[in-house]
Design an enzyme around this catalytic site. Structure first.
Site, PDB file in Angstrom:
ATOM      1  N   HIS A   1       0.856  -1.197   0.000  1.00  0.00           N
ATOM      2  CA  HIS A   1       0.000   0.000   0.000  1.00  0.00           C
ATOM      3  C   HIS A   1       0.882   1.233   0.000  1.00  0.00           C
ATOM      4  O   HIS A   1       2.089   1.143   0.249  1.00  0.00           O
ATOM      5  CB  HIS A   1      -0.895   0.016   1.252  1.00  0.00           C
ATOM      6  CG  HIS A   1      -0.120   0.203   2.527  1.00  0.00           C
ATOM      7  ND1 HIS A   1       0.557  -0.832   3.129  1.00  0.00           N
ATOM      8  CD2 HIS A   1       0.114   1.294   3.296  1.00  0.00           C
ATOM      9  CE1 HIS A   1       1.163  -0.387   4.221  1.00  0.00           C
ATOM     10  NE2 HIS A   1       0.921   0.911   4.340  1.00  0.00           N
TER      11      HIS A   1
ATOM     12  N   ASP B   1       0.860   5.223   1.779  1.00  0.00           N
ATOM     13  CA  ASP B   1       0.184   5.930   2.871  1.00  0.00           C
ATOM     14  C   ASP B   1      -0.496   7.182   2.313  1.00  0.00           C
ATOM     15  O   ASP B   1       0.070   7.877   1.472  1.00  0.00           O
ATOM     16  CB  ASP B   1       1.190   6.354   3.951  1.00  0.00           C
ATOM     17  CG  ASP B   1       1.816   5.148   4.658  1.00  0.00           C
ATOM     18  OD1 ASP B   1       1.241   4.053   4.579  1.00  0.00           O
ATOM     19  OD2 ASP B   1       2.874   5.330   5.286  1.00  0.00           O
TER      20      ASP B   1
ATOM     21  N   HIS C   1       4.769   0.104  -0.153  1.00  0.00           N
ATOM     22  CA  HIS C   1       5.487  -0.714   0.826  1.00  0.00           C
ATOM     23  C   HIS C   1       4.594  -1.793   1.412  1.00  0.00           C
ATOM     24  O   HIS C   1       3.371  -1.728   1.306  1.00  0.00           O
ATOM     25  CB  HIS C   1       6.094   0.168   1.931  1.00  0.00           C
ATOM     26  CG  HIS C   1       5.106   1.040   2.649  1.00  0.00           C
ATOM     27  ND1 HIS C   1       4.565   2.191   2.090  1.00  0.00           N
ATOM     28  CD2 HIS C   1       4.548   0.948   3.881  1.00  0.00           C
ATOM     29  CE1 HIS C   1       3.732   2.747   2.942  1.00  0.00           C
ATOM     30  NE2 HIS C   1       3.686   2.014   4.046  1.00  0.00           N
TER      31      HIS C   1
ATOM     32  N   ARG D   1       7.622  -8.499  15.871  1.00  0.00           N
ATOM     33  CA  ARG D   1       8.070  -7.176  15.422  1.00  0.00           C
ATOM     34  C   ARG D   1       6.994  -6.141  15.708  1.00  0.00           C
ATOM     35  O   ARG D   1       5.796  -6.429  15.617  1.00  0.00           O
ATOM     36  CB  ARG D   1       8.357  -7.248  13.915  1.00  0.00           C
ATOM     37  CG  ARG D   1       8.780  -5.949  13.296  1.00  0.00           C
ATOM     38  CD  ARG D   1       9.211  -6.141  11.833  1.00  0.00           C
ATOM     39  NE  ARG D   1       9.481  -4.839  11.259  1.00  0.00           N
ATOM     40  CZ  ARG D   1       8.585  -4.086  10.649  1.00  0.00           C
ATOM     41  NH1 ARG D   1       7.349  -4.521  10.497  1.00  0.00           N
ATOM     42  NH2 ARG D   1       8.919  -2.901  10.173  1.00  0.00           N
TER      43      ARG D   1
END
Ligand SMILES: O=C(O)CCC(=O)C(=O)O
Ligand SMILES: [Fe+2]
Length: 439
Positions: free
Chosen positions: A251, A253, A309, A319
């Site tokens: 996607h 941002d 990304h 994570r």
């Protein structure tokens, strides 16, 4: 400047209901195997830069496969930032001025929040018509498979924070609030240091920004003239079958830019560089990642591409990441500041979400005026403005790395707002779509 008939983001969200399936994360404590609902096609290893000819050639092409790490205290910081924005849409910064203690406190609050029992986190579940709270990223509804992630979103500053924190930490929410407030403040300072560097490297003075800049530092509400920000906490638990799971799907941002903190040691974030492949953005001690978002893509007339990304997951490491989404006041018209304009003016943050493209990577395509070159679209559907001017030339499937599997024919489904919807056969891909203008 803020328009008097402002539309708030929550009004937009009210018009875009989500169902529970696309909001409630998996209860990761109870699963030992990857459920079918979370099994994506195997990751596209061939399109991974670590295997590409660039990385094995050893002939000085490192800069083509490595996301730059920029020392903000160095003399050439401005030039490096400009280059990072133009070539990658992504870079990391060190010596950025955000105290280590602030980053560490945020990381421990993030760990604390996600380690709460599921029934506690569910008390702060994001409502179907809301933007803030616990849940899956909003792009979840574009995909038939679910992502291996749980998130917590705080839109617009103090008021949503004060509503949500007591639901999570009924006995002591002041620490969480203080840490978030301080974090937001430090990130704002960094964002206001980065923005002039970016504008300078475009050769555009900041007084040409279509809002008062720098903005007043008082509280951020949805429609006043201050910069609008959102904080996104992400948790990616260890996954029994990481090659078939997806942390967060590809996607862009829908911000001006996003400042992202990620935990050590495992790499999860990857950014797509056209013609090169998915490049890892490995965690560097004390560094912060900067991703150009759709609104800067439009402001810079495409000179600073918004970064496509995704995040992959790991078998053993849990994570975490924290994204600070920085944008203009909520209701501002965003338009290219360079000539000739390639994108239409758009009503900033909210217009992207009007079509359900919030954090979905569609906003840029939506405003493409004269198209040549490529745009990104997520599986499911991509919306293109003014369909009669475009012809689909080709589509490349980033999931498999192969060309083809073109979206189905355009569908015109809203006579009051002419647009074209490209529906993809497979819902789990990110396409690069090449369009040409029909004369
Ligand atoms: O976790 C990451 O590295 C990426 C998170 C992200 O892209 C987002 O929250 O928008
Ligand atoms: Fe993102």
């Amino acid at each position: 400047m803020a328009n008097s008939s402002s539309i708030s983001l929550s009004q937009v969200y009210q018009a875009h209901h989500y169902n529970a399936y696309h909001i409630i994360p998996l209860n990761f404590d109870t699963v030992r195997e990857l459920p079918e609902t979370h099994a994506w096609p195997p990751l596209d290893k061939d399109n991974d830069v670590s295997l590409s000819s660039f990385s094995s050639s050893g002939d000085g092409h490192d800069h083509q496969v490595k996301v730059p790490v920029i020392d903000l205290s160095s003399d050439d910081a401005r030039e490096m930032v400009g280059r990072g924005c133009e070539t990658w849409g992504t870079f990391q910064v060190i010596n950025h001025g955000v105290p280590l203690k602030v980053l560490e406190s945020m990381e421990s609050q993030c760990r604390l929040l996600f380690s709460l029992p599921t029934h506690e986190k569910m008390k702060a579940l994001r409502p179907p018509d809301g933007a803030s709270g616990y849940g899956l990223p909003r792009i979840s509804c574009f995909h038939s498979k679910l992502m291996w992630i749980e998130g917590f979103t705080i839109m617009g500053g103090s008021s949503s924070l004060l509503q949500l924190a007591p639901k999570l930490f009924p006995h002591n929410y002041t620490t969480f609030c203080e840490v978030v407030e301080e974090y937001n403040e430090e990130m704002r300072k960094l964002a206001e240091r980065l923005l002039p560097l970016m504008m300078d490297s475009l050769g555009i003075p900041t007084d040409r920004l279509p809002w008062h800049w720098p903005t007043p530092t008082t509280t951020t509400t949805e429609t006043n003239s201050t910069t609008y920000t959102a904080l996104q906490l992400n948790s990616y638990p260890p996954c029994p079958d990481p090659n078939r799971a997806m942390g967060i799907a590809p996607h862009t941002d829908t911000s001006l830019f996003t400042i992202l903190q990620q935990t050590q040691p495992s790499t999860g974030l990857q950014v797509l560089r056209d013609g090169v492949g998915w490049a890892p953005v490995p965690p560097v001690s004390e560094a912060l990642v900067v991703n150009i978002g759709d609104l800067f893509h439009i402001l810079s007339n495409g000179r600073f591409p918004s970064a496509l990304h995704r995040a992959v997951v790991d078998r053993t490491h849990h994570r975490y990441s924290v994204g600070y989404f920085y944008g203009p006041p909520i209701d501002i018209n965003i338009f290219p500041l360079l000539d000739p304009p390639r994108y239409r003016s758009s009503r900033g943050w909210w217009q992207g979400s009007r079509f359900g493209q919030w954090r979905g990577g569609g906003a840029v395509d939506l405003y493409r005026e004269r198209s040549c070159g490529s745009g990104q679209s997520l599986g499911g559907e991509a919306v293109y403005d003014d369909p009669s001017s475009y012809k689909l030339v080709s589509a490349r499937n980033h999931w498999t790395g192969v060309a083809g599997a073109a979206p189905e024919a355009a569908i015109f489904d809203d006579p009051s707002y002419p647009r074209c919807v490209l529906r993809t056969r497979s819902p789990v891909v990110a396409y690069t779509i090449d369009l040409t203008t029909v004369s």
